[in-house]
Write an enzyme that holds these catalytic residues in place. Structure first.
Site, PDB file in Angstrom:
ATOM      1  N   TRP A 133       1.309  -1.590   0.178  1.00 19.72           N
ATOM      2  CA  TRP A 133      -0.264  -0.079  -0.006  1.00 19.72           C
ATOM      3  C   TRP A 133       0.797   1.430   0.082  1.00 19.72           C
ATOM      4  CZ3 TRP A 133      -1.982   2.788   4.388  1.00 19.72           C
ATOM      5  CH2 TRP A 133      -2.758   3.591   4.349  1.00 19.72           C
ATOM      6  N   ASP A 215      -1.166  -5.081   9.269  1.00 18.49           N
ATOM      7  CA  ASP A 215      -2.027  -3.840   8.580  1.00 18.49           C
ATOM      8  C   ASP A 215      -3.354  -4.339   8.328  1.00 18.49           C
ATOM      9  OD1 ASP A 215      -3.633  -1.919   7.648  1.00 18.49           O
ATOM     10  OD2 ASP A 215      -2.095  -1.671   6.179  1.00 18.49           O
ATOM     11  N   LYS A 251     -14.076  -0.501   4.768  1.00 14.17           N
ATOM     12  CA  LYS A 251     -14.430  -0.978   4.100  1.00 14.17           C
ATOM     13  C   LYS A 251     -15.293  -1.857   4.386  1.00 14.17           C
ATOM     14  CE  LYS A 251     -10.418   0.513   2.111  1.00 14.17           C
ATOM     15  NZ  LYS A 251      -9.563   0.675   0.914  1.00 14.17           N
TER      16      LYS A 251
HETATM   17  N1  PMP Z   1      -3.617  -0.377   4.991  1.00 17.50           N
HETATM   18  C1  PMP Z   1      -4.041  -0.864   3.891  1.00 17.50           C
HETATM   19  C2  PMP Z   1      -3.633  -1.672   3.043  1.00 17.50           C
HETATM   20  C3  PMP Z   1      -5.306  -0.454   3.520  1.00 17.50           C
HETATM   21  O1  PMP Z   1      -5.304  -0.899   1.801  1.00 17.50           O
HETATM   22  C4  PMP Z   1      -5.764   1.221   3.203  1.00 17.50           C
HETATM   23  C5  PMP Z   1      -7.510   1.303   2.686  1.00 17.50           C
HETATM   24  N2  PMP Z   1      -6.457   1.461   0.982  1.00 17.50           N
HETATM   25  C6  PMP Z   1      -5.135   1.339   4.610  1.00 17.50           C
HETATM   26  C7  PMP Z   1      -4.485   0.785   5.679  1.00 17.50           C
HETATM   27  C8  PMP Z   1      -6.153   2.399   5.740  1.00 17.50           C
HETATM   28  O2  PMP Z   1      -7.280   2.720   5.205  1.00 17.50           O
HETATM   29  P1  PMP Z   1      -8.591   3.817   6.219  1.00 17.50           P
HETATM   30  O3  PMP Z   1      -6.832   4.347   6.829  1.00 17.50           O
HETATM   31  O4  PMP Z   1      -8.771   4.631   5.471  1.00 17.50           O
HETATM   32  O5  PMP Z   1      -8.193   2.431   6.774  1.00 17.50           O
END
Ligand code: PMP
Length: 403
Positions: A133, A215, A251
């Site tokens: 990411w 993560d 998500k």
């Molecule tokens: N880690 C990964 C691997 C992700 O794909 C995402 C969302 N794109 C996130 C962290 C964090 O997203 P958010 O801060 O919107 O929860």
């Protein structure tokens, strides 16, 4: 005279720039496969019905007010979140050596965790997968880490995991380095290690005394099954690791802009928890003081109520099944057209994203010629594919690869 004349223009953030470009495009058949957000079969954003129900209940609850939450957030929310990740019967829960900290979505959990590791444990080196990411690097470096190193992950030739490269690279890591591991539905490749491969990874992480920072941005969203998507984290806990895990409700609850997340902390020694919590409290206090309540209350309300929890699991199933179905349809179409190459990776990958195998030139061609917005890396968000555009997307990929 200006204070700001020395400020250089920063590079654009690809995924946001792409969405803007797509929004401004008036081509009728345009498709946004850039942004990582769920869409319905009609291509529309979706507020989960269970979230609407929870919001109504919260709006009618006169006992709630707008006072500050504690620095570490809503206690019921973080406890339920950590339990959901680790499982109620986890040894870490039973032995009272795990806790959660409410965070500003997954990104905030990564940032708070990273800042604590850098400033309180003196960590300097972190490892991330190639590719990962795109924000991991920026978050960890901004949090005070000094060195970003990579471990091999994706093998473009085989369109799958380079497990030998992965193990070799982490085996060469200096002891005590932090390693970022995607809990499930690896972003951007959609390619996860098998359970046997996770076992090998855990052995090296243990042997080299690396600190695992998971993560988890897609629990439940990936396979439709909350337990299955938490397998890797739970396996590490069962092997006696101390670890961090950033959880996001963007998500799986569709709470993207509510910034709702949790940092789960698993430790070996319960007597050390109070000190760690006090330092995380100071880290957060100096960053944003305390988190917002709306998203956390929604999640807490749903996870605390059996009926709503079941409804949520149904909503998750709706999302994950639609994505799995679109993977099937896209692969079928590509194969029906005789598109050069093999396409089994599309259905073997999991989660929101797919690494198509298209290179930079081909991906840019998709954007310019067909108005199909995808990242230069060849990553597409499966959520943008619908029954009405899947044929167009497949045809465009086919023409791009044969022209
Ligand atoms: N880690 C990964 C691997 C992700 O794909 C995402 C969302 N794109 C996130 C962290 C964090 O997203 P958010 O801060 O919107 O929860």
């Amino acid at each position: 005279m200006s204070w700001f004349s020395s400020v250089e223009q920063g590079p654009p953030i690809e995924v946001f720039a792409l969405t803007k470009q797509c929004t401004e495009d008036d081509f009728p058949q345009k498709v946004n496969l850039g942004v990582g957000a769920y869409r319905t079969d009609e291509g529309k954003p979706w507020v989960l019905p269970v979230v609407r129900a929870a919001e109504k209940a919260l709006a009618n609850d006169e006992t709630l007010n707008k006072e500050y939450l504690p620095v570490l957030g809503l206690d019921s929310f973080s406890t339920l979140s950590t339990n959901m990740l680790l499982g109620d019967d986890s040894p870490a829960i039973v032995e009272k050596r795990a806790f959660g900290v409410q965070s500003l979505s997954g990104t905030g959990a990564l940032r708070v965790g990273a800042e604590f590791l850098a400033k309180k444990l003196g960590k300097t080196i972190f490892y991330y997968s190639t590719p990962t990411w795109e924000n991991h690097r920026l978050v960890f470096l901004s949090a005070g880490f000094q060195e970003a190193r990579q471990y091999r992950y994706w093998d473009q030739g085989k369109r799958g995991l380079d497990i030998e490269g992965f193990l070799e690279d982490i085996n060469n890591a200096p002891e005590g380095s932090v390693i970022i591991l995607h809990a499930c539905a690896h972003n951007p490749t959609g390619c996860d290690p098998t359970q046997e491969q996770w076992e090998k990874i855990a052995q090296v992480v243990k042997h080299k005394r690396l600190f695992p920072f998971f993560d988890s941005a897609y629990q439940g969203f990936a396979s439709g099954d909350l337990d299955k998507d938490a397998w890797a984290v739970r396996f590490f806990v069962s092997q006696g690791f101390e670890l961090f895990c950033a959880q996001s409700y963007a998500k799986n609850f569709g709470l993207y802009n509510e910034r709702t997340g949790n940092l789960s902390v698993v430790m070996n020694n319960p007597s050390e928890i109070a000190a760690v919590k006090s330092q995380i409290t100071l880290t957060i206090r100096g960053m944003y003081s305390n988190p917002p309540s709306h998203g956390a209350r929604i999640v807490s309300h749903v996870l605390n109520n059996k009926e709503l929890f079941d409804q949520w699991r149904g909503n998750i199933k709706t999302m994950s099944s639609r994505i799995i179905e679109m993977r099937k349809r896209l692969r079928e179409e590509l194969e029906r057209l005789g598109t050069p190459g093999t396409w089994n990776h599309i259905t073997e990958q999991i989660g929101m994203f797919s690494y198509t195998g298209l290179n930079e030139v081909q991906s840019e061609h998709m954007v310019k010629k067909y108005h199909i917005y995808m990242l230069r890396s060849g990553r597409i968000s499966m959520c943008g594919i619908t029954p009405s555009n899947v044929e167009y997307v497949a045809k465009s990929i086919n023409e791009t690869l044969t022209s």
